[in-house]
Design a protein around this motif. Structure first.
Motif, mmCIF file in Angstrom:
data_model
loop_
_atom_site.group_PDB
_atom_site.id
_atom_site.type_symbol
_atom_site.label_atom_id
_atom_site.label_comp_id
_atom_site.label_asym_id
_atom_site.label_seq_id
_atom_site.Cartn_x
_atom_site.Cartn_y
_atom_site.Cartn_z
ATOM 1 N N THR A 126 2.106 2.026 -3.450
ATOM 2 C CA THR A 126 1.069 2.574 -4.324
ATOM 3 C C THR A 126 0.723 4.014 -3.961
ATOM 4 O O THR A 126 0.678 4.884 -4.834
ATOM 5 N N THR A 127 0.486 4.276 -2.679
ATOM 6 C CA THR A 127 0.033 5.613 -2.288
ATOM 7 C C THR A 127 1.140 6.661 -2.421
ATOM 8 O O THR A 127 0.949 7.710 -3.036
ATOM 9 N N GLN A 161 -3.973 7.490 3.735
ATOM 10 C CA GLN A 161 -4.549 6.325 3.066
ATOM 11 C C GLN A 161 -3.934 5.009 3.547
ATOM 12 O O GLN A 161 -4.429 3.935 3.205
ATOM 13 N N MET A 162 -2.876 5.109 4.354
ATOM 14 C CA MET A 162 -2.210 3.909 4.841
ATOM 15 C C MET A 162 -2.995 3.286 6.009
ATOM 16 O O MET A 162 -3.615 3.991 6.786
ATOM 17 N N LYS A 215 -1.580 13.348 2.433
ATOM 18 C CA LYS A 215 -2.754 12.670 1.882
ATOM 19 C C LYS A 215 -2.438 11.188 1.660
ATOM 20 O O LYS A 215 -3.263 10.305 1.955
ATOM 21 N N ALA A 216 -1.232 10.896 1.154
ATOM 22 C CA ALA A 216 -0.838 9.513 0.945
ATOM 23 C C ALA A 216 -0.746 8.754 2.268
ATOM 24 O O ALA A 216 -1.190 7.608 2.395
ATOM 25 N N GLN A 217 -0.196 9.412 3.277
ATOM 26 C CA GLN A 217 -0.066 8.789 4.595
ATOM 27 C C GLN A 217 -1.437 8.472 5.195
ATOM 28 O O GLN A 217 -1.623 7.448 5.840
ATOM 29 N N GLN A 268 0.826 -1.205 0.000
ATOM 30 C CA GLN A 268 0.000 0.000 0.000
ATOM 31 C C GLN A 268 0.864 1.262 0.000
ATOM 32 O O GLN A 268 0.545 2.248 -0.666
ATOM 33 N N THR A 311 2.401 6.957 -6.133
ATOM 34 C CA THR A 311 1.468 7.720 -6.960
ATOM 35 C C THR A 311 1.559 9.212 -6.652
ATOM 36 O O THR A 311 1.512 10.051 -7.559
ATOM 37 N N ALA A 312 1.688 9.554 -5.377
ATOM 38 C CA ALA A 312 1.819 10.970 -5.002
ATOM 39 C C ALA A 312 3.044 11.597 -5.653
ATOM 40 O O ALA A 312 2.979 12.710 -6.184
#
Length: 321
Positions: free
Chosen positions: A283-284, A317-318, A313-315, A280, A287-288
């Motif tokens: 990916t997050t 989503q973890m 924002k990516a963090q 994950q 992508t960022a």
């Protein structure tokens, strides 16, 4: 002052625990503690699977002559390998020995599927001191026994165009973040950009984030594959750097194109942080970073605030914990 560091990229060799694999095949009078056959999942390191088979098969035949253990080889593309491993850990139908990527070490370790490489097991293959520290640091979570043993290594290094630097009045490559930014401004003009990166590659982006931000017969097989002689031969064939220190003394790794990576791995490379939910994370965060690179390529402003916002924002989503 923030000094620039390189990231170590490592393919590691490990074994599944007895509950997650067949434990060797006790054929021809052998037992599970002394099997006659091992199954080995190798990562696709070469230009294609057939090239890998050509490189690995003679070495596996050499191992069989030395130990009496036959190795059944399957070379698996990197794009399929992680899913194959995850399936094997839940089904119990996996190999005895396998290659993993360094960014997978911690998450696979957390599953309990990988054989812990404690002091006793490392002693069976010559000890931890044989390995480059940056490579060994990519084999599991900090404070735990490694979940793998380094097999092939590379390092992310900063290559620069000497003529462009000279024309811009820059005497030497940047050693700090501040110098990188200043030199980049001098070099970026007339449609030429200072820094090139493979921004659409999520796996590569994870390494870039770090750089820019800062059992059974299996043990015998790992010992064989990490021996000085096999490390020299394998890493010559793949154009990688041996994580085993003694193997690096071979003249093949003293050529200019490999010496710079060898020295970077030994002197300035740092292992990537071991992330429990690596898939994950890749990916997050990947992508960022891809989107930030796209903004820069399109001329949209990329600021400290926009980078912080994208990574926050990516963090978020973890998974927690």
């Amino acid at each position: 002052m923030r000094r620039l560091r390189a990231a170590a990229a490592v393919a590691a060799l490990t074994a599944l625990t007895a509950t997650a694999c067949g434990g060797g095949t006790a054929t021809g009078g052998g037992s599970n503690d002394s099997p006659k056959t091992l199954t080995y999942w190798a990562s696709n390191q070469g230009p294609n699977i057939e090239a890998d088979k050509k490189i690995l098969t003679p070495r596996l035949e050499k191992f069989e002559k030395q130990t009496g253990i036959k190795v059944k080889l399957e070379v698996i593309p990197w794009s399929d390998l992680l899913n194959r491993i995850l399936t094997a850990t839940t089904s119990g139908q996996g190999p005895d020995v396998l290659n993993i990527g360094n960014t997978w070490s911690s998450s696979l370790q957390a599953s309990g599927a990988l054989l812990p490489w404690d002091a006793k097991r490392f002693g069976q293959i010559g000890g931890k001191d044989r390995f480059v520290s940056a490579a060994l640091g990519s084999t599991g979570a900090r404070g735990k026994d490694p979940a793998a043993v380094p097999l092939y290594s590379l390092a992310y290094a900063l290559y620069y165009n000497k003529k462009m630097f000279k024309d811009a009045g820059i005497e030497r490559p940047p050693a700090t973040w501040e110098q990188l930014v200043a030199d980049g401004k001098k070099l970026s003009k007339g449609g030429t950009w200072a820094l090139g990166a493979e921004g659409s590659n999520l796996v590569n982006n994870i390494h870039q984030v770090h750089v820019l931000g800062k059992q059974h017969g299996a043990v015998k097989f790992v010992k064989f594959m990490t021996s000085d002689a096999e490390q020299t031969g394998l890493n010559k064939a793949y154009g990688s750097i041996p994580p085993v220190k003694a193997a690096q003394s071979d003249p093949a790794f003293a050529r200019p194109e490999t010496a710079v990576l060898r020295d970077t791995l030994a002197e300035s490379a740092a292992p990537l942080p071991q992330v429990p939910h690596e898939s994950q994370f890749e990916t997050t965060v990947g992508t960022a970073v891809k989107e930030l690179f796209a903004d820069a390529a399109e001329g949209r402003p990329v600021t400290t605030g926009s980078v912080k916002s994208a990574l926050t924002k990516a963090q978020q989503q973890m998974p927690k914990g």
